[in-house]
Design a protein around this motif. Structure first.
Motif, PDB file in Angstrom:
ATOM      1  N   VAL A 196       0.833  -1.201   0.000  1.00  0.00           N
ATOM      2  CA  VAL A 196       0.000   0.000   0.000  1.00  0.00           C
ATOM      3  C   VAL A 196       0.870   1.253   0.000  1.00  0.00           C
ATOM      4  O   VAL A 196       0.674   2.178  -0.801  1.00  0.00           O
ATOM      5  CB  VAL A 196      -0.950  -0.004   1.210  1.00  0.00           C
ATOM      6  N   VAL A 197       1.860   1.292   0.895  1.00  0.00           N
ATOM      7  CA  VAL A 197       2.727   2.470   1.005  1.00  0.00           C
ATOM      8  C   VAL A 197       3.527   2.674  -0.279  1.00  0.00           C
ATOM      9  O   VAL A 197       3.619   3.787  -0.812  1.00  0.00           O
ATOM     10  CB  VAL A 197       3.663   2.324   2.214  1.00  0.00           C
ATOM     11  N   THR A 198       4.102   1.592  -0.813  1.00  0.00           N
ATOM     12  CA  THR A 198       4.935   1.703  -2.009  1.00  0.00           C
ATOM     13  C   THR A 198       4.108   2.100  -3.224  1.00  0.00           C
ATOM     14  O   THR A 198       4.522   2.953  -4.020  1.00  0.00           O
ATOM     15  CB  THR A 198       5.649   0.369  -2.275  1.00  0.00           C
ATOM     16  N   PHE A 199       2.937   1.484  -3.377  1.00  0.00           N
ATOM     17  CA  PHE A 199       2.086   1.809  -4.518  1.00  0.00           C
ATOM     18  C   PHE A 199       1.645   3.273  -4.470  1.00  0.00           C
ATOM     19  O   PHE A 199       1.679   3.966  -5.497  1.00  0.00           O
ATOM     20  CB  PHE A 199       0.872   0.893  -4.539  1.00  0.00           C
ATOM     21  N   PHE A 245      -9.724  11.175 -11.077  1.00  0.00           N
ATOM     22  CA  PHE A 245      -9.177   9.985 -11.738  1.00  0.00           C
ATOM     23  C   PHE A 245      -7.829   9.609 -11.142  1.00  0.00           C
ATOM     24  O   PHE A 245      -7.491   8.426 -11.035  1.00  0.00           O
ATOM     25  CB  PHE A 245      -9.037  10.238 -13.244  1.00  0.00           C
ATOM     26  N   CYS A 246      -7.046  10.604 -10.762  1.00  0.00           N
ATOM     27  CA  CYS A 246      -5.732  10.333 -10.182  1.00  0.00           C
ATOM     28  C   CYS A 246      -5.841   9.739  -8.782  1.00  0.00           C
ATOM     29  O   CYS A 246      -4.980   8.963  -8.362  1.00  0.00           O
ATOM     30  CB  CYS A 246      -4.915  11.629 -10.141  1.00  0.00           C
ATOM     31  N   SER A 247      -6.901  10.072  -8.059  1.00  0.00           N
ATOM     32  CA  SER A 247      -7.049   9.627  -6.673  1.00  0.00           C
ATOM     33  C   SER A 247      -7.711   8.260  -6.544  1.00  0.00           C
ATOM     34  O   SER A 247      -7.500   7.567  -5.544  1.00  0.00           O
ATOM     35  CB  SER A 247      -7.872  10.657  -5.883  1.00  0.00           C
ATOM     36  N   MET A 251      -7.119   5.110  -3.588  1.00  0.00           N
ATOM     37  CA  MET A 251      -8.195   4.892  -2.630  1.00  0.00           C
ATOM     38  C   MET A 251      -8.691   3.453  -2.691  1.00  0.00           C
ATOM     39  O   MET A 251      -8.953   2.825  -1.650  1.00  0.00           O
ATOM     40  CB  MET A 251      -9.345   5.872  -2.904  1.00  0.00           C
ATOM     41  N   ILE A 252      -8.811   2.907  -3.896  1.00  0.00           N
ATOM     42  CA  ILE A 252      -9.279   1.526  -4.043  1.00  0.00           C
ATOM     43  C   ILE A 252      -8.283   0.557  -3.425  1.00  0.00           C
ATOM     44  O   ILE A 252      -8.657  -0.373  -2.695  1.00  0.00           O
ATOM     45  CB  ILE A 252      -9.510   1.206  -5.533  1.00  0.00           C
TER      46      ILE A 252
END
Length: 270
Positions: A196-199, A245-247, A251-252
């Motif tokens: 999660v952190v890296t992505f 779109f960037c967020s 979030m997903i």
């Protein structure tokens, strides 16, 4: 209602108000993406009827899907390679006895004190000489092994049962086999938190891609959003549609892995 519950009412009220303040920017981003730039500038905070128009203008003004694909490509590759390298380093640092490993680890942690901008010029020269500009490798190599991720895997590796390591060695497994067959499945919550952190870091990266991605065809989503705000006039409705779109991907990813993220951050091992 008991006395304890009554005493908690002010705390609940405070938390609810604070949550509303925290969620409002996200709500405003979504509503602004459905309004025109004039309505956004006037402070309209409810949903409009111009979402399709803003999306059409965004796709006409910028290569949205190409930038989205580039961001996915960079983030996925960086996540995979960073998790493998950092988990392998954390596995070795914690589970193998060596007199020099603590000194080496302390030296490694010193890199966390160096600002990223201080190493950006030598990194750019290195990537340029390796002819990796405008490539996935040019994006991911500086972040493929980070001191924070190595420290995170090492700290959580302390909860890895030593009996499993000894039993695997008695069964004749190699050290690499132990890593893939025992370590990785048991440390899956740590992998989820690190993923999660890296992505999120890779997806939201702007400064380093701006330096090494000299071709517009290699731009990612943050670079595309920055291009939308250039010029004498800004279409805020279209801009907020791009930000939305960037967020969405980050979030997903967070909502899907939030349970594993919490377990990995607290160091729990299953």
């Amino acid at each position: 209602m008991g006395s304890i519950q009554r005493r908690l009412i002010p705390s609940y009220i405070f938390l609810i108000i604070w949550c509303l303040f925290s969620v409002f920017p996200l709500y405003w981003m979504v509503t602004a993406a459905t309004n025109t730039t004039v309505e956004v500038a006037r402070g309209k905070v409810w949903f409009g009827l111009h979402a399709a128009e803003n999306l059409k203008n965004l796709m006409a003004a910028q290569p949205l899907w190409r930038a989205m694909g580039n961001s996915f490509l960079y983030a996925i590759f960086q996540t995979i390679f960073c998790l493998f390298v950092c988990s392998l380093a954390g596995f070795g640092f914690e589970l193998y006895a060596d007199r020099a490993k603590d000194r080496l680890f302390a030296f490694l942690l010193l890199a966390m004190m160096i600002p990223g901008v201080a190493t950006m010029i030598p990194l750019f020269v290195l990537i340029s000489r390796l002819k990796l500009l405008n490539s996935v490798w040019g994006f991911i190599l500086p972040q493929v092994a980070t001191p924070f991720m190595i420290m995170m895997f090492r700290q959580n590796s302390r909860n890895f049962p030593p009996a499993i390591l000894e039993a695997a060695r008695l069964d004749g497994q190699t050290e690499i086999g132990i890593f893939f067959r025992q370590y990785m499945p048991i440390m899956r919550s740590t992998y989820a938190a690190a993923a999660v952190v890296t992505f999120m870091n890779a997806w939201n990266a702007y400064l380093w891609p701006k330096v090494v991605m000299l071709d517009n065809r290699a731009e990612n989503m943050p670079m595309l959003i920055a291009n939308l705000s250039n010029g004498y006039t800004v279409d805020y409705g279209m801009l907020m549609m791009g930000v939305l779109f960037c967020s969405l991907p980050t979030m997903i990813v967070f909502f899907v892995l939030q349970k594993q993220f919490a377990e990995g951050i607290t160091g729990s091992v299953k």
